[in-house]
Design an enzyme around this catalytic site. Sequence first.
Site, mmCIF file in Angstrom:
data_model
loop_
_atom_site.group_PDB
_atom_site.id
_atom_site.type_symbol
_atom_site.label_atom_id
_atom_site.label_comp_id
_atom_site.label_asym_id
_atom_site.label_seq_id
_atom_site.Cartn_x
_atom_site.Cartn_y
_atom_site.Cartn_z
ATOM 1 N N LYS A 151 0.825 -1.218 0.000
ATOM 2 C CA LYS A 151 0.000 0.000 0.000
ATOM 3 C C LYS A 151 0.861 1.269 0.000
ATOM 4 O O LYS A 151 0.430 2.310 -0.471
ATOM 5 C CB LYS A 151 -0.933 0.017 1.208
ATOM 6 C CG LYS A 151 -1.844 -1.205 1.359
ATOM 7 C CD LYS A 151 -3.132 -1.060 0.600
ATOM 8 C CE LYS A 151 -4.116 -2.201 0.819
ATOM 9 N NZ LYS A 151 -3.617 -3.562 0.567
HETATM 10 C C1 LIG Z 1 -3.969 -4.641 -0.184
HETATM 11 C C2 LIG Z 1 -3.113 -5.870 -0.248
HETATM 12 C C3 LIG Z 1 -3.307 -6.857 -1.237
HETATM 13 C C4 LIG Z 1 -4.424 -6.792 -2.253
HETATM 14 O O1 LIG Z 1 -4.208 -5.800 -3.222
HETATM 15 P P1 LIG Z 1 -5.427 -5.274 -4.122
HETATM 16 O O2 LIG Z 1 -4.875 -4.113 -4.861
HETATM 17 O O3 LIG Z 1 -6.502 -4.865 -3.142
HETATM 18 O O4 LIG Z 1 -5.846 -6.392 -4.991
HETATM 19 C C5 LIG Z 1 -2.445 -7.945 -1.265
HETATM 20 N N1 LIG Z 1 -1.471 -8.093 -0.337
HETATM 21 C C6 LIG Z 1 -1.259 -7.161 0.631
HETATM 22 C C7 LIG Z 1 -0.182 -7.399 1.629
HETATM 23 C C8 LIG Z 1 -2.062 -6.010 0.706
HETATM 24 O O5 LIG Z 1 -1.849 -5.116 1.685
#
Ligand SMILES: *Cc1c(COP(=O)(O)O)cnc(C)c1O
Length: 490
Positions: A110
Site C-alpha cells: 500500500k
Molecule cells: C492490499 C493488499 C493486497 C491486495 O491488493 P489489491 O490491490 O486490493 O488487490 C495484497 N497483499 C497485501 C499485503 C495487501 O496489503
Amino acid sequence: MHYSSTRDNSLHLTAPQVIAQGLATDGGLYTPASLPQLPDAFWTTMGDLPYAQRAASVMRPFLPEFSDEELDALCAKAYAHFDHPDTAPVARVGDDAVLELWHGPTCAFKDMALQALPHLLTASLKKCGEQREVCILVATSGDTGKAALEGFKDVDGTKILVFYPRDGVSAVQQRQMVTQEGQNVCVSAVEGNFDDAQNGVKALFSDPTLRAQLNERNLFLSSANSINWGRVLPQLVYYVSAYTDMVRAGQVQPGQPINVCVPTGNFGNILAAYYAKQMGVPIARLLCASNQNDVLTRFITTGTYDRNRALHCTLSPSMDILISSNLERALHALSGGNDDVVRDLMRQLSQTGSYTVDAQLKQALQQQFYAACCDDATTKQTIAQVWRDKRYLLDPHTAVAYTVAQQYCAETGDNTPLLIVSTASPFKFADAVLSALQQPTGDNDEQQLAHLTGWRIPQPIAALAGKPIRFTGCTAKTELVNALSAFLSM
Ligand SMILES: *Cc1c(COP(=O)(O)O)cnc(C)c1O
C-alpha cells in the site's frame, strides 16, 4: 488527457478533478479516456533512472496539469522513505523474478501508492481552487490505515483520523497505529468489528449537519480509498520499472513477454498491471491469485460474479474481500469502454449480489487473465518449500501468488518468464510464517524469524518496540462524531 466514469463516458474531467473527488458522482470509478503509450524500448531510456524519476516519467502523460518540476518534486518526496536503493527491487528466486513492493515505511505494498497520494491530492485540491483544509477519514481492517497515516503524516493542509475495530486487527497492526507519529494525525479504536467501524465512518460522510459545521471551520472530509485514481496511477510505475530491471539483469530479452502473478484482493494491483500492459509493457498473461475467498477465481473461470457467500478469515487478511471494487475498471476496459454494460452489471451487483457477463466479455476476460486460488494449508506449504529450496522468505499473501504461479506453469506448460508480485514483508506476518516453518510462536516472533533465517527485521517493525503509545482512545460505534470533534477541537 481527460477522464470519464466507468458508468458514464460522456463525462470530461481533468486529473486534478478526479483525484480531488475520488468516487464519481454516478457511483462509478474515474478512468482515463485513453492510455498513453510508453516510448519504444522504454527499458533503455528508463534504465539509468532512479525509481522516483521512472515514476515521474510514467505518470507525466496522465497529469498534464502538473508541471515537470512539480511532478519531479512530488515523486522525489513520495519515494524518499523507502529502505532499498531501488525502491521496488526485483529479486531473483530460482528461475523466477519476485517484485518486492514492501520496502516502504509500513512494509506492505500500500505504501507504493499511499506515499504518493497525499502529494497528488493536495496539489489537485489546490489546482481545483479548494481553499479548505482536507480531513482524511479512514476505517481500516489493518494495512490501509497505517499506510494512510504514514502517507499523510505532517503533509501541509491535511489532517487524518483513522478508526480501527478493537476486535479486528493484529497486535502488530495495532501497535503500528497507536504509536503513529505526526502533528496532524489521530487514531482511535472502535468498539466492535470492521463493519461497525466502516458503517460509523460512512455515517460521518453522509451527515449534512457535520458537513456544514466543518465547512464553517474551513474543513471538509475526504477518503484515501483504493478506488481513487490517485492510488491506481502510482501502481502502474512498478510494472514498467520491474520490466526495465528484468531486461537490465538479463532475465528477459528486450521486448520478450513475461507473465505477471498478483496476490489479489480489491483488484487494484492487478488492474495496474493490466493498464501497464495496454501501455506497452510486454506482458502476456495476468495471473490473478486468491486465497480461500475465491470470488475472483470463480468469476474469471465461469463469468459469474457472486458475492453471496461467507467471508473467510485467512492467513492473508488483506485479500479477504467479497467485492473487488477495482474490477469495475477492468470490466469497462475489457468491454471496449461500454459504460451501459458496466452500469447494468453494477446495478445487478448491488441489487442481487451477483452478475454474469456475456460470452464476448468472458472471452476477453479469459484472454487477459488466468485465475486460481489456494487455501491456508497450501499457503504454508509453499512458504516452507520456498524457504527450504530457494532460501527465500515469502509472506502469506505472496505465498498465495507463488502457489498459483506454480500451478499455472504445471497446468499449462507455459514457460514464459514469470514475475511474481510480493506485497508484504514476511516480518509483518511473522507468526504465520514461523508456523509455516513449523516453529513455535509467541511474544518475540519477529526476532525468532530473524534468528532462524538470518533475514533482517525491517527497521519500521524493529523500531515499534521502543515507540511510546500515543493513542489509547476507544470510541463507541455511535459516537465517532465525538472523536472527530475532539480531534478537530470543534
Ligand atoms: C492490499 C493488499 C493486497 C491486495 O491488493 P489489491 O490491490 O486490493 O488487490 C495484497 N497483499 C497485501 C499485503 C495487501 O496489503
